[in-house]
Scaffold this motif. Sequence first.
Motif, PDB file in Angstrom:
ATOM      1  N   VAL A 174      33.794  38.068  36.298  1.00 56.33           N
ATOM      2  CA  VAL A 174      33.266  38.724  35.096  1.00 56.33           C
ATOM      3  C   VAL A 174      33.367  40.242  35.224  1.00 56.33           C
ATOM      4  CG1 VAL A 174      31.185  39.130  33.731  1.00 56.33           C
ATOM      5  CG2 VAL A 174      31.736  36.816  34.491  1.00 56.33           C
ATOM      6  N   ALA A 175      32.992  40.765  36.395  1.00 52.94           N
ATOM      7  CA  ALA A 175      33.005  42.215  36.604  1.00 52.94           C
ATOM      8  C   ALA A 175      34.413  42.793  36.499  1.00 52.94           C
ATOM      9  CB  ALA A 175      32.396  42.550  37.962  1.00 52.94           C
ATOM     10  N   LYS A 218      25.991  28.076  33.668  1.00 55.43           N
ATOM     11  CA  LYS A 218      25.363  28.176  34.990  1.00 55.43           C
ATOM     12  C   LYS A 218      25.689  29.494  35.685  1.00 55.43           C
ATOM     13  CE  LYS A 218      25.351  23.186  35.898  1.00 55.43           C
ATOM     14  NZ  LYS A 218      25.799  22.111  36.831  1.00 55.43           N
ATOM     15  N   SER A 219      26.607  30.270  35.092  1.00 58.90           N
ATOM     16  CA  SER A 219      27.040  31.536  35.700  1.00 58.90           C
ATOM     17  C   SER A 219      27.511  31.316  37.135  1.00 58.90           C
ATOM     18  CB  SER A 219      25.906  32.572  35.668  1.00 58.90           C
ATOM     19  OG  SER A 219      25.549  32.873  34.345  1.00 58.90           O
ATOM     20  N   HIS A 255      38.952  33.169  33.543  1.00 58.21           N
ATOM     21  CA  HIS A 255      38.523  32.109  34.457  1.00 58.21           C
ATOM     22  C   HIS A 255      38.083  30.888  33.662  1.00 58.21           C
ATOM     23  CE1 HIS A 255      34.245  32.671  33.472  1.00 58.21           C
ATOM     24  NE2 HIS A 255      34.523  33.967  33.424  1.00 58.21           N
ATOM     25  N   ARG A 256      37.889  29.783  34.394  1.00 56.57           N
ATOM     26  CA  ARG A 256      37.402  28.538  33.797  1.00 56.57           C
ATOM     27  C   ARG A 256      36.078  28.137  34.433  1.00 56.57           C
ATOM     28  NH1 ARG A 256      40.399  24.794  35.600  1.00 56.57           N
ATOM     29  NH2 ARG A 256      41.664  26.026  37.014  1.00 56.57           N
ATOM     30  N   GLU A 278      25.085  30.364  46.206  1.00 52.57           N
ATOM     31  CA  GLU A 278      25.184  31.821  46.132  1.00 52.57           C
ATOM     32  C   GLU A 278      26.642  32.271  46.103  1.00 52.57           C
ATOM     33  OE1 GLU A 278      21.121  33.071  48.559  1.00 52.57           O
ATOM     34  OE2 GLU A 278      22.974  32.656  49.662  1.00 52.57           O
ATOM     35  N   PHE A 279      27.477  31.588  46.881  1.00 53.23           N
ATOM     36  CA  PHE A 279      28.894  31.941  46.899  1.00 53.23           C
ATOM     37  C   PHE A 279      29.538  31.680  45.541  1.00 53.23           C
ATOM     38  CE2 PHE A 279      33.304  30.573  47.332  1.00 53.23           C
ATOM     39  CZ  PHE A 279      33.868  31.719  47.865  1.00 53.23           C
ATOM     40  N   LEU A 280      29.206  30.551  44.922  1.00 53.39           N
ATOM     41  CA  LEU A 280      29.784  30.218  43.619  1.00 53.39           C
ATOM     42  C   LEU A 280      29.350  31.221  42.554  1.00 53.39           C
ATOM     43  CD1 LEU A 280      29.428  26.322  43.634  1.00 53.39           C
ATOM     44  CD2 LEU A 280      31.453  27.704  44.115  1.00 53.39           C
ATOM     45  N   LYS A 281      28.121  31.686  42.641  1.00 55.98           N
ATOM     46  CA  LYS A 281      27.658  32.706  41.697  1.00 55.98           C
ATOM     47  C   LYS A 281      28.361  34.038  41.961  1.00 55.98           C
ATOM     48  CE  LYS A 281      23.568  34.772  39.606  1.00 55.98           C
ATOM     49  NZ  LYS A 281      24.295  36.025  39.370  1.00 55.98           N
ATOM     50  N   LEU A 282      28.582  34.344  43.235  1.00 54.16           N
ATOM     51  CA  LEU A 282      29.290  35.570  43.591  1.00 54.16           C
ATOM     52  C   LEU A 282      30.709  35.560  43.025  1.00 54.16           C
ATOM     53  CD1 LEU A 282      29.496  38.224  45.247  1.00 54.16           C
ATOM     54  CD2 LEU A 282      30.250  36.822  47.171  1.00 54.16           C
TER      55      LEU A 282
END
Length: 206
Positions: free
Chosen positions: A109-110, A121-122, A115-116, A99-103
């Motif tokens: 993105v927002a 996998k978003s 970024h790389r 969840e942290f990695l997705k955050l």
Amino acid sequence: MENKEKEYKKKGSWNETNLKTAVDLVLTKQMSLRQASVKYDIPKSTLHDKVASLNAGKEVSFVPKMGRFSKTFSPEYEELLVNHVKDLSNRCLPLMKKEFLKLAYDLAVALNIPHRFNCEKSAAGKHFYYDFMARHPDLSLRTPESMSMMRAVGFNKPQVDLFFINLDKLMTLYNFSPSNIYNCDETGVSCVQKHQKLSLQKLFVK
């Protein structure tokens, strides 16, 4: 070969103040490139590139940089992430690693930050995660105990008080109607299960 090896060993070991001082001395012709490089322990090639860029009117960063990659988030945005993780932890809602990695990915993105991260996998990658945790030692990755153990040591007055304090804040903030409040007991919810590791704020007990 020996000179190249010595210069390679010095790469990135200098600090911002020394580099600024060395560049100023070279620009004002108080020192040669070689003299400034030796005195302030800065690779001659690095010093040459900075001076040449300034002479050409380009913007220059004096922060040491290892390799061609830089951190995705600025210190301000990293602090924002840290505070968010701590806030969720204090509300008894710690984030799982996934969840942290997705955050982190969603934040980049927002904010339209280059970024790389893995776009398929978003999510940010494991290298970002471990580097981030190393930069913020007040966070840690832990595996929570099963509910049976939590009942034995966690069901106490401070924890219950914290729960109702957070509940009161949410009720005041969102003004839930009675029809949107539900009770869930453990009849259909397993309390003893295998847990994933969570990102939590470290607790320091004197």
